[in-house]
Design a protein around this motif. Structure first.
Motif, short mmCIF file in Angstrom:
data_model
loop_
_atom_site.label_atom_id
_atom_site.label_comp_id
_atom_site.label_asym_id
_atom_site.label_seq_id
_atom_site.Cartn_x
_atom_site.Cartn_y
_atom_site.Cartn_z
N VAL A 262 0.80 -1.10 0.19
CA VAL A 262 -0.04 0.09 0.06
C VAL A 262 0.91 1.00 0.24
N VAL A 263 1.93 1.43 0.73
CA VAL A 263 2.80 2.36 0.89
C VAL A 263 3.46 2.62 -0.61
N VAL B 112 3.11 5.85 -2.97
CA VAL B 112 4.33 6.67 -3.30
C VAL B 112 4.58 6.69 -4.69
N VAL B 113 4.06 5.73 -5.65
CA VAL B 113 4.11 5.85 -7.02
C VAL B 113 2.86 6.56 -7.60
N PHE C 275 1.07 9.21 -5.98
CA PHE C 275 1.18 10.56 -5.32
C PHE C 275 2.48 11.15 -5.35
N GLY C 276 3.49 10.31 -5.53
CA GLY C 276 4.97 11.15 -5.36
C GLY C 276 5.37 11.29 -4.03
N SER C 277 6.62 11.30 -3.63
CA SER C 277 7.17 11.34 -2.31
C SER C 277 6.84 12.75 -1.81
N LYS C 278 6.83 13.81 -2.65
CA LYS C 278 6.78 15.11 -2.14
C LYS C 278 5.59 15.54 -1.68
N LYS C 279 4.56 14.81 -2.39
CA LYS C 279 2.91 15.22 -2.11
C LYS C 279 2.44 14.42 -0.53
#
Length: 82
Positions: A14-15, A19-20, A22-26
């Protein structure tokens, strides 16, 4: 049937999907917004619980029309044949 339904590798998948997608910055911004929303919801629920409930709900009576004033509900009939 649902025994061991949520295992640690499920959470890792799920994590990774989050990350894929929404991206790690969001993700930190989304987590911060979710936390802020939860705090607001909690404080509003507490405020509603602390407010005393009215004993009975009564609708206010309509004010009586002033003397000489027309009733706003009754339409005025205009005689146009003069």
């Amino acid at each position: 049937m649902l025994r061991n339904a949520l295992e640690p590798w499920h959470l890792i998948v799920v994590v990774l999907v989050l990350v894929v997608v929404f991206g790690s910055k969001k993700l930190p911004d989304m987590a911060r917004a979710l936390g802020k929303s939860a705090r607001i919801l909690k404080s509003e629920a507490k405020a509603m619980k602390d407010d005393p409930a009215p004993a009975s709900v009564q609708t206010p009576a309509a004010p009586a029309p002033a003397s000489g004033a027309q009733n706003p509900i009754t339409p005025t009939v205009v005689d146009s044949h003069r």
